[in-house]
Design an enzyme around this catalytic site. Structure first.
Site, PDB file in Angstrom:
ATOM      1  N   GLY A  25       0.814  -1.214   0.000  1.00 14.25           N
ATOM      2  CA  GLY A  25       0.000   0.000   0.000  1.00 14.25           C
ATOM      3  C   GLY A  25       0.845   1.261   0.000  1.00 14.25           C
ATOM      4  O   GLY A  25       0.631   2.142   0.837  1.00 14.25           O
ATOM      5  N   THR A  56       1.423   3.784  -2.421  1.00 14.96           N
ATOM      6  CA  THR A  56       1.316   4.866  -3.405  1.00 14.96           C
ATOM      7  C   THR A  56       0.589   6.103  -2.886  1.00 14.96           C
ATOM      8  O   THR A  56       0.576   7.124  -3.560  1.00 14.96           O
ATOM      9  CB  THR A  56       0.589   4.377  -4.675  1.00 14.96           C
ATOM     10  OG1 THR A  56      -0.722   3.914  -4.339  1.00 14.96           O
ATOM     11  CG2 THR A  56       1.374   3.253  -5.336  1.00 14.96           C
ATOM     12  N   ASN A  83       1.576  -1.817   5.343  1.00 14.57           N
ATOM     13  CA  ASN A  83       0.825  -0.576   5.441  1.00 14.57           C
ATOM     14  C   ASN A  83      -0.547  -0.652   4.774  1.00 14.57           C
ATOM     15  O   ASN A  83      -1.458   0.079   5.146  1.00 14.57           O
ATOM     16  CB  ASN A  83       1.621   0.561   4.804  1.00 14.57           C
ATOM     17  CG  ASN A  83       0.821   1.847   4.742  1.00 14.57           C
ATOM     18  OD1 ASN A  83       0.598   2.518   5.743  1.00 14.57           O
ATOM     19  ND2 ASN A  83       0.351   2.199   3.541  1.00 14.57           N
ATOM     20  N   TYR A  98     -13.000  -2.143  11.576  1.00 13.82           N
ATOM     21  CA  TYR A  98     -11.672  -1.585  11.392  1.00 13.82           C
ATOM     22  C   TYR A  98     -10.878  -1.662  12.701  1.00 13.82           C
ATOM     23  O   TYR A  98      -9.709  -2.066  12.708  1.00 13.82           O
ATOM     24  CB  TYR A  98     -11.790  -0.138  10.927  1.00 13.82           C
ATOM     25  CG  TYR A  98     -10.474   0.589  10.767  1.00 13.82           C
ATOM     26  CD1 TYR A  98      -9.688   0.395   9.634  1.00 13.82           C
ATOM     27  CD2 TYR A  98     -10.012   1.474  11.741  1.00 13.82           C
ATOM     28  CE1 TYR A  98      -8.474   1.058   9.482  1.00 13.82           C
ATOM     29  CE2 TYR A  98      -8.808   2.136  11.596  1.00 13.82           C
ATOM     30  CZ  TYR A  98      -8.045   1.930  10.466  1.00 13.82           C
ATOM     31  OH  TYR A  98      -6.851   2.583  10.320  1.00 13.82           O
TER      32      TYR A  98
END
Length: 243
Positions: free
Chosen positions: A14, A16, A92, A155
């Site tokens: 992850g 970008t 990440n 989450y």
């Protein structure tokens, strides 16, 4: 403080956008060679690839979804083919949504847990044959893991699970010289626009009186990835302004 990571080989999932992007650029500027992945093609991935080329080094931006086991296996194979071994793994990649628990569909629970927790576990598993003695695994968690937040039970559960996973892996992998830690950000400025009332509430809760920025989280990840933290393992480091 200068982080010297010349010659180190790193995998960042992850990478970008937001915190992930700051981590990738920080590692590259410190001299590491980096493989990173993203789920969707687009300007963010193209821009990162251009920036990494300007920095110099052996860097690769690859499309892969850590919610899919076949993508994780392909990602690990890319690292083996390009680097041969890994010194740093930063988990990440993650997803989030805001849904009342009473209305939370089973498929959304699974989607978030698969990306944030199961994906992390499988990335570590796939990377194990590549990890050198002295390697560092950094799992990017969240401050919410220990406090809870309404509308984000799924989450929060995924990020709380990262803490237990990290503690267990630190004990299991420690004899191999591999360290495993969590860096847990609090409220951080990213590309997403934050509504003014939410920003004001966060700023009132944070003793430093402001939200963090991605680079401040990345700096702690770099510390945990480097030999400067060579006797730190199994820990959760909060980067939250004292909230």
């Amino acid at each position: 403080m200068e982080f010297r990571l010349a010659g180190k080989k790193a995998l960042v999932t992850g990478g970008t956008r937001g915190i992930g992007r700051a981590i990738v650029l920080g590692l590259a500027r410190a001299g590491a060679d980096v493989v990173t992945c993203h789920r969707q093609e687009g300007e963010a991935a193209d821009l990162l690839a251009r920036e990494l080329k300007e920095i110099g080094g052996d860097h690769h931006v690859i499309k892969a979804d850590v919610g899919r086991l076949d993508d994780i296996e392909r990602l690990a194979e890319e690292c083996r083919a390009r680097f041969g071994s890994l010194d740093i793994v930063v988990n990440n990649a993650g997803v989030i949504s805001h849904i009342p628990f009473a209305e939370l569909p089973p498929q959304e629970w699974r989607r978030v847990l698969d990306a944030n927790l199961t994906g992390t576990a499988f990335v570590v598993s796939a990377s194990l044959p590549l990890l050198s003695a002295g390697a560092s695994i950094v799992n990017v968690g969240s401050r919410v893991a220990t406090v809870g937040v309404p509308l984000r039970a799924h989450y929060t559960a995924s990020k709380a699970g990262l803490i237990g996973l990290t503690r267990s892996l630190a004990k299991e992998l420690g004899p191999r010289g591999i360290r495993v830690n969590v860096v847990a950000p609090g409220p951080v400025e990213t590309e997403s626009e934050i509504p003014a009332p939410v920003r004001e509430r966060y700023q009132n809760m944070i003793p430093l009186g402001r939200m963090g920025i991605s680079e401040e989280v990345a700096n702690v990840v770099l510390f945990m990835a480097s030999d400067l933290s060579s006797f730190v393992s199994g820990e959760t480091i909060h980067v939250d302004g004292g909230i």
